[in-house]
Design an enzyme around this catalytic site. Structure first.
Site, PDB file in Angstrom:
ATOM      1  N   THR A 103       0.812  -1.227   0.000  1.00 51.59           N
ATOM      2  CA  THR A 103       0.000   0.000   0.000  1.00 51.59           C
ATOM      3  C   THR A 103       0.844   1.275   0.000  1.00 51.59           C
ATOM      4  O   THR A 103       1.966   1.291   0.532  1.00 51.59           O
ATOM      5  CB  THR A 103      -0.920   0.034   1.243  1.00 51.59           C
ATOM      6  N   TYR A 127      -1.984   0.579  10.056  1.00 48.97           N
ATOM      7  CA  TYR A 127      -2.264  -0.144   8.814  1.00 48.97           C
ATOM      8  C   TYR A 127      -1.026  -0.144   7.910  1.00 48.97           C
ATOM      9  O   TYR A 127      -0.540  -1.202   7.488  1.00 48.97           O
ATOM     10  CB  TYR A 127      -3.466   0.476   8.088  1.00 48.97           C
ATOM     11  N   ASN A 156      -5.125   4.656  -4.424  1.00 48.76           N
ATOM     12  CA  ASN A 156      -6.548   4.499  -4.085  1.00 48.76           C
ATOM     13  C   ASN A 156      -7.303   3.726  -5.160  1.00 48.76           C
ATOM     14  O   ASN A 156      -7.631   4.264  -6.211  1.00 48.76           O
ATOM     15  CB  ASN A 156      -7.177   5.876  -3.852  1.00 48.76           C
ATOM     16  N   LEU A 174     -14.112   6.941  -0.076  1.00 45.30           N
ATOM     17  CA  LEU A 174     -14.720   8.163  -0.587  1.00 45.30           C
ATOM     18  C   LEU A 174     -15.681   7.926  -1.762  1.00 45.30           C
ATOM     19  O   LEU A 174     -16.839   8.359  -1.707  1.00 45.30           O
ATOM     20  CB  LEU A 174     -13.610   9.149  -0.998  1.00 45.30           C
ATOM     21  N   GLY A 267      -4.651  10.105  11.074  1.00 48.15           N
ATOM     22  CA  GLY A 267      -3.759   9.219  10.311  1.00 48.15           C
ATOM     23  C   GLY A 267      -3.736   9.506   8.825  1.00 48.15           C
ATOM     24  O   GLY A 267      -2.992   8.863   8.086  1.00 48.15           O
TER      25      GLY A 267
HETATM   26  N1  UDP Z   1     -12.743  11.098   2.786  1.00 50.02           N
HETATM   27  C1  UDP Z   1     -13.654  12.111   3.074  1.00 50.02           C
HETATM   28  N2  UDP Z   1     -14.929  11.755   3.405  1.00 50.02           N
HETATM   29  C2  UDP Z   1     -15.340  10.460   3.499  1.00 50.02           C
HETATM   30  C3  UDP Z   1     -14.400   9.434   3.191  1.00 50.02           C
HETATM   31  C4  UDP Z   1     -13.110   9.792   2.840  1.00 50.02           C
HETATM   32  O1  UDP Z   1     -13.337  13.300   3.020  1.00 50.02           O
HETATM   33  O2  UDP Z   1     -16.506  10.221   3.837  1.00 50.02           O
HETATM   34  C5  UDP Z   1     -11.373  11.474   2.396  1.00 50.02           C
HETATM   35  C6  UDP Z   1     -10.294  10.847   3.278  1.00 50.02           C
HETATM   36  O3  UDP Z   1     -10.036  11.661   4.404  1.00 50.02           O
HETATM   37  C7  UDP Z   1      -9.120  10.772   2.300  1.00 50.02           C
HETATM   38  C8  UDP Z   1      -9.784  10.585   0.932  1.00 50.02           C
HETATM   39  O4  UDP Z   1     -11.147  10.977   1.097  1.00 50.02           O
HETATM   40  O5  UDP Z   1      -8.415  11.993   2.280  1.00 50.02           O
HETATM   41  C9  UDP Z   1      -9.752   9.141   0.455  1.00 50.02           C
HETATM   42  O6  UDP Z   1     -10.199   8.326   1.529  1.00 50.02           O
HETATM   43  P1  UDP Z   1     -10.478   6.777   1.363  1.00 50.02           P
HETATM   44  O7  UDP Z   1     -10.985   6.286   2.682  1.00 50.02           O
HETATM   45  O8  UDP Z   1     -11.330   6.558   0.167  1.00 50.02           O
HETATM   46  O9  UDP Z   1      -9.057   6.154   1.016  1.00 50.02           O
HETATM   47  P2  UDP Z   1      -7.631   6.243   1.792  1.00 50.02           P
HETATM   48  O10 UDP Z   1      -6.881   7.368   1.124  1.00 50.02           O
HETATM   49  O11 UDP Z   1      -7.880   6.456   3.243  1.00 50.02           O
HETATM   50  O12 UDP Z   1      -7.023   4.911   1.498  1.00 50.02           O
END
Ligand code: UDP
Length: 318
Positions: A103, A127, A156, A174, A267
């Site tokens: 990752t 993680y 992502n 997201l 995080g």
């Molecule tokens: N995010 C957000 N709202 C949500 C879910 C995610 O603003 O309801 C943001 C999250 O803080 C990150 C980005 O979207 O900056 C992508 O998050 P996701 O959980 O999809 O993937 P990650 O980057 O954590 O693996």
């Protein structure tokens, strides 16, 4: 895992899937795959003894940043301890070919973007730390025990492949969350922080289409070499902010997608963008569907066509 399985089957491979369905989805198991249901550590010995396995694609893991901060023990057990059992079982059965789902979170807050594989690894959450520990484990098994391995550092992953898409009991990602708003299952999307050092203040990520991701696994499996552990980033090289992703979903779906500001999620780094030039040069990986409009289009087709069945997980709650 399910998209990799489907693509491997299409390419003529026999696929055995191990899944305990703690987060996985039975509907996503291709009908042509053999299924061994159970926890990986418990069933791996038996599976390698009886299923004529010559290569392993290891995607089994917990993968939620927020959960890993609040419950790190789950990540050290499910990711690190289980992977050690897998490597030992592969060694015992002389199965050498491994592709591992690593990752972008292994890098942490990067010093420079796009992130190269030579960048420092300083994960900001358990993680990422757990996946980095497994990468180290794999390197040492490759040089000491002749494992032939590739770690693919996903950025992502999004999009969908036909009837296989994102369908989790509890969704935290997201794009599927915004699509739940478009589908009318959720009132609004929360934006986790708008005070990051990015152009619009919201966090920037590099979205890769799951079909292109699966292709990289096949290229890696077919070119692994005994005693070697390669690490490749997998992304698009382009970053999109949370605001930009919401705008794309508005455009694709025609839904206004109400959005509300919320605090940062613990995080979360500000910006993660991959350089994937190493895998492109060395393995000839050429993504076909990795652009934001196509990713959102394919994810929306999956969600829209299946409607409520797209959220058929027994424990689904929006
Ligand atoms: N995010 C957000 N709202 C949500 C879910 C995610 O603003 O309801 C943001 C999250 O803080 C990150 C980005 O979207 O900056 C992508 O998050 P996701 O959980 O999809 O993937 P990650 O980057 O954590 O693996």
């Amino acid at each position: 895992g399910s998209v990799c399985s489907a693509v491997l089957i299409e390419a003529g491979h026999n696929v055995t899937i191990i899944d305990d369905f703690s987060t996985g989805n039975r509907d996503a198991v291709p009908s042509a795959a053999h299924l061994v249901e159970g926890e990986l550590s418990q069933v791996i010995e038996e599976t390698l003894s009886t299923h004529n396995i010559n290569a392993v694609v290891h995607c089994a893991a917990r993968s939620l940043v927020g959960e890993s901060v609040s419950h790190p023990e789950l990540y050290w057990h499910a990711n690190v301890v289980t992977s050690l059992h897998l490597l030992d079982a592969m060694r015992a059965h002389d199965v050498r070919n491994l592709v591992f789902s690593s990752t972008a979170a292994t890098y942490g807050e990067p010093d420079a973007v796009p992130i190269l594989e030579s960048a420092a690894t300083a994960p900001t959450n358990p993680y990422g730390a757990s996946k980095l520990a497994i990468d180290h484990m794999i390197s040492s098994y490759a040089s000491a025990h002749g494992l032939a391995a590739t770690s693919l550092r996903y950025f992502n992953v999004a999009g969908a492949y036909g009837t296989i898409g994102e369908n989790r009991a509890v969704e935290t990602h997201l794009i599927p969350l915004i699509l739940q708003v478009a589908l009318g299952h959720r009132e609004k999307i929360m934006i986790f922080g708008d005070d990051y050092a990015t152009a619009d203040g919201t966090a920037v990520r590099d979205y890769i289409h799951v079909r292109d991701l699966a292709e990289a696994h096949i290229l890696a499996l077919e070119s692994n070499k005994v005693g070697s552990h390669r690490i490749y980033n997998l992304g698009s090289g382009d970053g999109y902010s949370v605001q930009q992703v919401i705008s794309q979903v508005r455009e694709t779906t025609g839904h206004p997608i109400p959005a509300e500001l919320a605090p940062r999620r613990e995080g979360d780094p500000a910006t993660l963008i991959a350089s994937s030039s190493k895998i492109s040069h060395e393995l000839g990986w050429t993504p076909q569907r990795t652009d934001l409009p196509t990713i959102v289009h394919d994810a929306w087709e999956f969600t829209r066509n299946l409607g409520p069945a797209a959220h058929s997980h027994p424990n689904y709650r929006p």
